[in-house]
Design a protein around this motif. Structure first.
Motif, PDB file in Angstrom:
ATOM      1  N   LYS A  66       0.828  -1.204   0.000  1.00  0.00           N
ATOM      2  CA  LYS A  66       0.000   0.000   0.000  1.00  0.00           C
ATOM      3  C   LYS A  66       0.862   1.254   0.000  1.00  0.00           C
ATOM      4  O   LYS A  66       0.600   2.210  -0.741  1.00  0.00           O
ATOM      5  N   GLU A  70       1.086   4.077  -2.995  1.00  0.00           N
ATOM      6  CA  GLU A  70       0.825   5.496  -2.723  1.00  0.00           C
ATOM      7  C   GLU A  70       1.992   6.362  -3.167  1.00  0.00           C
ATOM      8  O   GLU A  70       1.791   7.469  -3.695  1.00  0.00           O
ATOM      9  N   LYS A  74       1.678   9.197  -5.974  1.00  0.00           N
ATOM     10  CA  LYS A  74       2.050  10.568  -5.633  1.00  0.00           C
ATOM     11  C   LYS A  74       3.081  11.117  -6.621  1.00  0.00           C
ATOM     12  O   LYS A  74       2.983  12.271  -7.072  1.00  0.00           O
TER      13      LYS A  74
END
Length: 279
Positions: A66, A70, A74
């Motif tokens: 996870k 992310e 980003k």
């Protein structure tokens, strides 16, 4: 014939800059919609030595995936949100964690797919399966080299031409690049004389077809003289200073090339120029 939908395969955080350095200027020039695709592996059911589920390890692995997803998202958004390019982000979970495999369905609805070639010294546990992407997507795949300058406008193009279905598909898929280029050279290696075409005329008809589109095209016929086809192609890339190689992929069985090697796999591993492959 602009590319209006582009799929960018983003396997790792490192891929973001290499893929988007090519994809964003390209999408801006063609007013394209750019779709970023990333996948992470599903949490596997690990067990302890006595056979019970190792919940702590499973949770730690899930948290790591996870966190990595992310970071990649980003990095993607920080590059593209200020570009003015239309975009979307697609995140997947799969058993393989392979963004190329997870991106096949997205790729099938795109005009072109852009993916970064894995660097030989990459530390990622999973490298994008470019072979399967090319074989399954049914769309042209632009492979960004791991060791060459990144450009989105190709000035000198080399087409590896053998008259096959795969080579035909790749050549016409590359037509938008060919029309923009300063020069395109069609390389024919060890041409075979047929009832319809002499060895001297090999490549002339496809060159004429592109010239009618306004492309600046020339033909080069070479004998391999004991060298492998991929070695001849590589030498021609160096000799001409080509910044894009166009070729059909997997004229032979993909399994055969995977097990024993072949032109497609050897060219993909070179990493010295961008490659447009179609099948």
């Amino acid at each position: 014939m602009p590319f209006k939908t582009i799929v960018a395969i983003i396997q790792s955080e490192r891929d973001v800059s290499r893929v988007l350095d090519v994809a964003i200027p390209f999408a801006d020039r063609h007013e394209s919609h750019l779709i970023g695709v990333h996948a992470e592996a599903l949490a596997m059911p690990y067990t302890t030595a006595v056979g019970f589920p190792d919940t702590e390890f499973i949770q730690a692995n899930a948290d790591l995936c996870k966190e990595r997803a992310e970071k990649v998202q980003k990095a993607f958004l920080s590059r593209i949100e200020t570009s003015g390019v239309s975009f979307e982000w697609r995140s997947f979970e799969s058993f393989s964690g392979d963004s190329a495999l997870s991106g096949v369905e997205s790729a099938r609805c795109a005009d072109i797919v852009i993916v970064a070639q894995a660097s030989p010294d990459a530390k990622d546990s999973v490298a994008a399966d470019i072979d399967s992407l090319i074989y399954e997507a049914g769309r042209p795949v632009l492979v960004v080299p791991h060791a060459a300058p990144l450009i989105s406008t190709f000035r000198r193009i080399l087409i590896a031409w053998n008259g096959s279905r795969e080579a035909t598909r790749a050549a016409f898929d590359a037509l938008p690049f060919i029309i923009e280029a300063d020069a395109t050279e069609i390389l024919v290696i060890d041409p075979v004389e047929t009832a319809a075409q002499s060895m001297d005329a090999a490549g002339a008809e496809i060159a004429s077809a592109f010239a009618r589109h306004g492309a600046k095209v020339s033909v080069s016929v070479q004998e391999s003289r004991g060298h492998t086809v991929d070695a001849v192609i590589h030498n021609k890339v160096v000799e001409t200073g080509a910044d894009l190689l166009v070729m059909g992929a997997y004229s032979h069985s993909w399994i055969r090339e995977f097990l024993f090697g072949g032109v497609t796999r050897n060219v993909l591993q070179a990493g010295d120029t961008a490659i447009l492959l179609s099948r």
